[in-house]
Scaffold this motif. Structure first.
Motif, short mmCIF file in Angstrom:
data_model
loop_
_atom_site.label_atom_id
_atom_site.label_comp_id
_atom_site.label_asym_id
_atom_site.label_seq_id
_atom_site.Cartn_x
_atom_site.Cartn_y
_atom_site.Cartn_z
N UNK A 7 0.83 -1.21 0.00
CA UNK A 7 0.00 0.00 0.00
C UNK A 7 0.86 1.26 0.00
N UNK A 8 1.97 1.23 0.76
CA UNK A 8 2.79 2.44 0.83
C UNK A 8 4.12 2.18 1.50
N UNK A 9 5.03 3.14 1.33
CA UNK A 9 6.36 3.10 1.94
C UNK A 9 6.57 4.39 2.72
N UNK A 10 7.08 4.27 3.93
CA UNK A 10 7.30 5.44 4.79
C UNK A 10 8.76 5.48 5.20
N UNK A 16 15.92 2.18 8.14
CA UNK A 16 15.35 1.72 6.88
C UNK A 16 13.86 2.02 6.81
N UNK A 17 13.29 2.07 5.61
CA UNK A 17 11.87 2.42 5.46
C UNK A 17 10.93 1.34 5.97
N UNK A 18 9.72 1.79 6.31
CA UNK A 18 8.63 0.89 6.67
C UNK A 18 7.74 0.70 5.46
N UNK A 19 7.13 -0.47 5.38
CA UNK A 19 6.20 -0.77 4.29
C UNK A 19 4.85 -1.18 4.88
N UNK A 20 3.79 -0.64 4.32
CA UNK A 20 2.43 -1.01 4.71
C UNK A 20 1.86 -1.95 3.67
N UNK A 22 -1.45 -4.75 2.74
CA UNK A 22 -2.84 -5.13 3.03
C UNK A 22 -3.09 -6.51 2.44
N UNK A 23 -3.72 -7.36 3.24
CA UNK A 23 -4.18 -8.66 2.77
C UNK A 23 -5.63 -8.81 3.17
N UNK A 24 -6.52 -8.67 2.20
CA UNK A 24 -7.94 -8.66 2.52
C UNK A 24 -8.27 -7.44 3.37
N UNK A 25 -8.80 -7.66 4.57
CA UNK A 25 -9.15 -6.56 5.48
C UNK A 25 -8.02 -6.26 6.48
N UNK A 26 -6.96 -7.05 6.44
CA UNK A 26 -5.88 -6.90 7.42
C UNK A 26 -4.75 -6.03 6.88
N UNK A 27 -4.13 -5.25 7.78
CA UNK A 27 -2.98 -4.43 7.44
C UNK A 27 -1.77 -4.92 8.24
N UNK A 28 -0.59 -4.77 7.65
CA UNK A 28 0.67 -5.13 8.29
C UNK A 28 1.68 -4.04 8.02
N UNK A 29 2.44 -3.65 9.04
CA UNK A 29 3.57 -2.74 8.87
C UNK A 29 4.83 -3.56 9.02
N UNK A 30 5.69 -3.49 8.01
CA UNK A 30 6.83 -4.39 7.89
C UNK A 30 8.12 -3.59 7.78
N UNK A 31 9.15 -4.03 8.49
CA UNK A 31 10.50 -3.48 8.38
C UNK A 31 11.37 -4.57 7.78
N UNK A 104 -5.26 5.13 4.05
CA UNK A 104 -5.79 3.77 3.85
C UNK A 104 -6.33 3.10 5.10
N UNK A 105 -5.87 3.54 6.29
CA UNK A 105 -6.37 2.94 7.53
C UNK A 105 -7.33 3.85 8.29
N UNK A 106 -7.96 4.77 7.58
CA UNK A 106 -8.85 5.74 8.23
C UNK A 106 -10.01 5.05 8.96
N UNK A 107 -10.54 3.97 8.40
CA UNK A 107 -11.64 3.26 9.08
C UNK A 107 -11.16 2.69 10.40
#
Length: 223
Positions: A7-10, A16-20, A22-31, A104-107
């Motif tokens: 979904x995005x890179x921060x 190092x950057x973080x990556x967001x 999405x899998x279905x309704x679930x979100x994951x933040x990954x390093x 993307x995670x406003x809900x």
């Protein structure tokens, strides 16, 4: 299996950057290859807020500092328990985290960042702590992976003797420093005691259904 969508890179200052994802309704933040947090495992983040607030019962107009917004689970737990007179400061270092919260995670965010009790400060929570003397009833830290840093080396300074002494000074008498960790750390627990805190170590499950990995939260009281 539903594929994982980037979904995005921060960008992370000094790391190092973080990556967001999405899998279905679930979100994951990954390093890199490490999943730092996900919507499937929020139990210990909720417990950080819930158990800290339980230790503040009876304090009028409590002032809290939350270090690390993450996915907002701790903030929403706190807002559900403190009264209208509470003051909650959220410190977040990574602008992209807040952009994801409002995008993307406003809900999931459910407007918690716009709650009138909340003040958002962009920057290093360690700097915010060092600027305060007796200003907080509680400081809740969910920064990096706990005392054993992972995201950026500079985060380690929060958990040194000097960093803990700054937290002790930033708390009001009887105030609570609550520290989340992915794993036990007996050396860090002793370090809290050496600074003058009385320490309660609590083990909590990563998932809100009581399953998953076991995480650690230290509740250190300034006596």
């Amino acid at each position: 299996m539903t594929p994982r969508e980037l979904v995005g890179i921060a960008e992370v200052p000094g790391g190092p950057p973080l990556r967001l994802f999405r899998r279905g309704k679930d979100f994951m933040i990954v390093l890199e290859r490490n999943e730092l947090m996900s919507t499937r495992m929020s139990g210990s983040e909720v417990a950080l807020g819930t158990l800290a607030c339980q230790r503040l019962v009876g304090r009028p107009a409590p002032r809290l500092l939350i270090g690390g917004y993450g996915m907002g689970f701790t903030l929403r737990a706190v807002l559900g328990l403190v009264g209208k007179d509470a003051d909650v400061v959220v410190a977040e270092l990574v602008p992209g985290i807040i952009e994801w919260a409002r995008g993307p995670m406003a809900d999931l965010t459910d407007g918690c960042l716009d709650d009138p009790r909340v003040a958002l400060e962009m920057g290093d929570v360690g700097d915010i702590i060092r600027r305060q003397t007796g200003g907080y009833d509680a400081i809740l830290l969910d920064v990096d992976n706990g005392p054993d840093g992972l995201t950026r080396p500079a985060n380690d300074s929060i958990y040194t003797v000097r960093g803990l002494e700054a937290a002790w000074r930033a708390l009001r008498p009887g105030g609570i420093l609550a520290v989340w960790s992915a794993a036990p750390d007996p050396v860090f627990a002793r370090r809290l005691g050496s600074v003058g805190f009385s320490v309660d170590e609590v083990r909590v499950k990563a998932r809100d259904n009581g399953k998953g990995a076991t995480h650690i939260i230290w509740f250190a009281r300034r006596d």
